[in-house]
Design a protein around this motif. Structure first.
Motif, PDB file in Angstrom:
ATOM      1  N   ALA A 105      35.386  38.564  31.631  1.00 28.32           N
ATOM      2  CA  ALA A 105      36.226  39.602  32.249  1.00 28.32           C
ATOM      3  C   ALA A 105      36.718  40.609  31.213  1.00 28.32           C
ATOM      4  CB  ALA A 105      37.409  38.955  32.970  1.00 28.32           C
ATOM      5  N   ALA A 106      36.888  40.149  29.971  1.00 26.97           N
ATOM      6  CA  ALA A 106      37.358  41.035  28.901  1.00 26.97           C
ATOM      7  C   ALA A 106      36.200  41.736  28.189  1.00 26.97           C
ATOM      8  CB  ALA A 106      38.171  40.237  27.893  1.00 26.97           C
ATOM      9  N   MET A 121      48.496  28.389  29.450  1.00 26.53           N
ATOM     10  CA  MET A 121      47.370  29.190  28.970  1.00 26.53           C
ATOM     11  C   MET A 121      46.519  28.400  27.987  1.00 26.53           C
ATOM     12  SD  MET A 121      45.514  31.808  29.132  1.00 26.53           S
ATOM     13  CE  MET A 121      46.451  32.948  30.118  1.00 26.53           C
ATOM     14  N   LEU A 169      42.502  27.695  28.374  1.00 24.90           N
ATOM     15  CA  LEU A 169      41.508  28.104  27.390  1.00 24.90           C
ATOM     16  C   LEU A 169      40.722  26.919  26.818  1.00 24.90           C
ATOM     17  CD1 LEU A 169      43.439  30.911  25.501  1.00 24.90           C
ATOM     18  CD2 LEU A 169      41.656  31.148  27.245  1.00 24.90           C
ATOM     19  N   GLU A 194      36.908  28.213  32.278  1.00 26.40           N
ATOM     20  CA  GLU A 194      37.975  29.212  32.351  1.00 26.40           C
ATOM     21  C   GLU A 194      37.933  30.135  31.139  1.00 26.40           C
ATOM     22  OE1 GLU A 194      41.224  31.443  33.685  1.00 26.40           O
ATOM     23  OE2 GLU A 194      39.775  30.168  34.711  1.00 26.40           O
ATOM     24  N   LEU A 195      37.700  29.578  29.963  1.00 28.58           N
ATOM     25  CA  LEU A 195      37.605  30.384  28.757  1.00 28.58           C
ATOM     26  C   LEU A 195      36.488  31.418  28.888  1.00 28.58           C
ATOM     27  CD1 LEU A 195      38.247  31.001  25.763  1.00 28.58           C
ATOM     28  CD2 LEU A 195      36.626  29.178  25.184  1.00 28.58           C
ATOM     29  N   ARG A 237      35.080  32.523  31.641  1.00 25.52           N
ATOM     30  CA  ARG A 237      35.398  33.461  32.716  1.00 25.52           C
ATOM     31  C   ARG A 237      36.303  34.565  32.193  1.00 25.52           C
ATOM     32  NH1 ARG A 237      39.096  35.111  35.759  1.00 25.52           N
ATOM     33  NH2 ARG A 237      40.660  33.621  35.092  1.00 25.52           N
ATOM     34  N   GLN A 238      37.337  34.185  31.445  1.00 29.45           N
ATOM     35  CA  GLN A 238      38.263  35.184  30.906  1.00 29.45           C
ATOM     36  C   GLN A 238      37.583  36.058  29.849  1.00 29.45           C
ATOM     37  OE1 GLN A 238      42.215  33.938  29.864  1.00 29.45           O
ATOM     38  NE2 GLN A 238      42.261  32.407  31.498  1.00 29.45           N
TER      39      GLN A 238
END
Length: 82
Positions: free
Chosen positions: A18-19, A2, A6, A11-12, A14-15
């Motif tokens: 999503a949050a 993880m 991050l 990726e950071l 994108r996450q």
């Protein structure tokens, strides 16, 4: 795993998205066509950051740089892409 995910900005972001967390605009430009497609989309000032900024600075003379306009962005980005 993880932590590594991050550290990768794509990726950071994108996450975070999503949050429901806002993130700065970010575009991956791999070629001149990608660069041309950005015309008019970028808010200024912004930061142009090569994937390997220290290598780009040494080889091309352009590393991470604050840009103030489309012309400024395109000048530096073209140097990196060339």
């Amino acid at each position: 795993g993880m932590h590594l995910a991050l550290m990768n900005k794509s990726e950071l972001y994108r996450q975070a998205t999503a949050a429901g967390v806002r993130t700065p605009g970010m575009w991956h430009v791999r070629n001149h066509e990608d660069l041309v497609a950005l015309d008019g989309q970028v808010a200024f000032p912004c930061i142009l950051k090569p994937s390997l900024g220290h290598v780009a600075k040494e080889l091309v003379g352009v590393g991470t740089v604050r840009v103030e306009s489309d012309d400024h962005l395109f000048t530096h980005a073209r140097a990196l892409l060339d």
